[in-house]
Write an enzyme that holds these catalytic residues in place. Structure first.
Site, mmCIF file in Angstrom:
data_model
loop_
_atom_site.group_PDB
_atom_site.id
_atom_site.type_symbol
_atom_site.label_atom_id
_atom_site.label_comp_id
_atom_site.label_asym_id
_atom_site.label_seq_id
_atom_site.Cartn_x
_atom_site.Cartn_y
_atom_site.Cartn_z
ATOM 1 N N ASP A 13 8.126 47.935 29.109
ATOM 2 C CA ASP A 13 6.901 48.247 30.185
ATOM 3 C C ASP A 13 7.029 47.457 31.151
ATOM 4 O OD1 ASP A 13 4.711 49.778 30.663
ATOM 5 O OD2 ASP A 13 3.523 47.975 30.567
ATOM 6 N N SER A 14 6.260 47.711 32.489
ATOM 7 C CA SER A 14 6.303 46.841 33.400
ATOM 8 C C SER A 14 5.641 45.318 33.226
ATOM 9 C CB SER A 14 5.451 47.687 34.743
ATOM 10 O OG SER A 14 4.203 47.843 34.278
ATOM 11 N N TYR A 45 4.985 49.183 38.414
ATOM 12 C CA TYR A 45 5.843 50.386 38.698
ATOM 13 C C TYR A 45 5.317 51.581 39.146
ATOM 14 C CZ TYR A 45 9.622 48.694 35.040
ATOM 15 O OH TYR A 45 10.474 48.178 34.680
ATOM 16 N N GLY A 46 3.818 51.514 39.188
ATOM 17 C CA GLY A 46 3.449 52.820 39.571
ATOM 18 C C GLY A 46 3.512 53.285 41.101
ATOM 19 N N CYS A 76 6.090 52.958 28.346
ATOM 20 C CA CYS A 76 5.656 53.120 29.813
ATOM 21 C C CYS A 76 5.671 54.614 30.323
ATOM 22 C CB CYS A 76 6.470 52.132 30.676
ATOM 23 S SG CYS A 76 6.116 52.295 32.292
ATOM 24 N N ASN A 77 4.573 55.024 30.876
ATOM 25 C CA ASN A 77 4.524 56.299 31.083
ATOM 26 C C ASN A 77 5.421 56.582 32.401
ATOM 27 O OD1 ASN A 77 2.138 57.809 29.526
ATOM 28 N ND2 ASN A 77 1.796 55.622 29.613
ATOM 29 N N THR A 78 5.208 55.434 33.347
ATOM 30 C CA THR A 78 5.920 55.787 34.582
ATOM 31 C C THR A 78 7.490 55.801 34.501
ATOM 32 O OG1 THR A 78 4.349 54.506 35.644
ATOM 33 C CG2 THR A 78 6.159 54.748 37.047
ATOM 34 N N GLU A 154 -3.901 43.820 34.406
ATOM 35 C CA GLU A 154 -2.819 42.600 34.527
ATOM 36 C C GLU A 154 -3.241 41.365 34.985
ATOM 37 O OE1 GLU A 154 0.466 42.126 33.721
ATOM 38 O OE2 GLU A 154 0.418 44.247 32.889
ATOM 39 N N CYS A 186 -1.163 55.963 31.089
ATOM 40 C CA CYS A 186 -0.747 54.675 31.747
ATOM 41 C C CYS A 186 -1.038 53.593 30.456
ATOM 42 C CB CYS A 186 -1.260 54.117 32.971
ATOM 43 S SG CYS A 186 -0.626 52.425 33.177
ATOM 44 N N THR A 187 -0.020 52.778 30.012
ATOM 45 C CA THR A 187 -0.200 52.050 28.849
ATOM 46 C C THR A 187 -1.373 50.855 29.032
ATOM 47 O OG1 THR A 187 1.669 50.976 29.365
ATOM 48 C CG2 THR A 187 1.883 52.634 27.667
ATOM 49 N N HIS A 188 -1.593 50.897 30.450
ATOM 50 C CA HIS A 188 -2.531 49.559 30.636
ATOM 51 C C HIS A 188 -4.109 50.165 30.302
ATOM 52 C CE1 HIS A 188 0.883 47.853 32.540
ATOM 53 N NE2 HIS A 188 0.146 46.776 32.840
#
Ligand code: DGL
Length: 265
Positions: A13-14, A45-46, A76-78, A154, A186-188
């Site tokens: 992931d980012s 990444y978005g 990571c979805n992106t 983040e 989005c995994t966040h």
């Protein structure tokens, strides 16, 4: 015992977001060794281009293969939206993208209206709508790019007023669509649940990590890739990051117990 099944599974992931997938994965498949890669230098990444995201994904895949992984999970979805289709046939290990792996299962639940919160790059790709409609052509989908949410997670600043305002504003816009379910694409975003539930019932939100891990378990098992668990003495857990390991540990703290210090790549 040293056999192929004892090899680690790679996650990327980012940043800390993919830890939501890793954490669930560890609960369901505790015998697996894992390598987690947070590409923090390129975060977020978005707002990156497709070309950049493909480049990052290839770098990480090459890294993972050098580490001898038996499969790679795109947590990571992106990256799943923008890079997976291009890189999917370039490597000899199974690659699991979160969006494509979960959409079929979500679409089959006979829902009429689905809301998606995701990064700008994911929304621009239209990947969620494309995948959901593949399995349920009647479904209505509304995607909203939530520009500031990744930074809020983040930087662990969910408590500040400006952050709360961003969350409320976008959630209210989504609720006007009257969705049956809202996918946290989005995994966040699952880390913002405490704020979401102030405006909508908890069970309207779908964290794809849960569906994803159940799918991974079934698919890895059908490919006979799971560790049989007879000897788990050499089970390992590693973390790699592309910028400050200390920041990663600090930001991860409320989401995951990162016991082994991340290594700077
Ligand atoms: N967590 C990632 C996702 O699932 C990317 C967030 C970002 O870096 O913008 O899309």
């Amino acid at each position: 015992m040293h056999n192929f099944n004892n090899k680690p599974i790679g996650f990327f992931d980012s940043g800390v977001g993919g830890l939501s997938v890793l954490s669930r994965f560890k609960k369901v498949l505790p015998n697996e060794s894992t390598i987690y890669y947070g590409d923090t230098i390129h975060l977020p990444y978005g707002n990156k281009t497709k070309k950049e995201l493909i480049g990052y994904a290839r770098n990480i895949m090459n890294f993972m293969l050098k580490k001898g992984v038996k499969a790679v999970i795109i947590a990571c979805n992106t990256s799943s939206a923008q890079a997976y289709d291009t890189i999917k046939n370039e490597y000899d290990v199974p690659i699991y993208p979160i969006i494509q792996s979960c959409s079929k299962i979500i679409a089959q639940n006979k829902l009429k209206k689905i809301g998606i919160f995701a990064t700008e790059a994911t929304v621009m790709s239209g990947k969620y709508t494309e995948e959901l409609k593949k399995y349920n052509s009647e479904i209505q989908v509304k995607e909203i790019a939530s520009k500031n949410w990744v930074g809020i997670v983040e930087n662990s600043i969910t408590d500040i007023d400006a952050a709360k305002k961003h969350i409320r504003y976008e959630l209210e816009e989504m609720l006007l669509f009257n969705p049956d379910k809202i996918i946290l694409g989005c995994t966040h975003y699952p880390y913002l649940m405490n704020e979401f539930v102030k405006y909508a019932p908890k069970d309207i939100f779908v964290d794809p990590a849960e569906i994803f891990v159940d799918y991974l378990k079934d698919d890895l098992s059908s490919r006979e890739l799971l560790n049989n668990g007879v000897d788990s003495s050499d089970r390992m857990e590693q973390f790699y990051v592309t910028s400050s390991p200390a920041d990663f540990v600090k930001n991860a703290k409320i989401f995951y117990d990162v016991k082994n210090s991340p290594i700077l790549v």
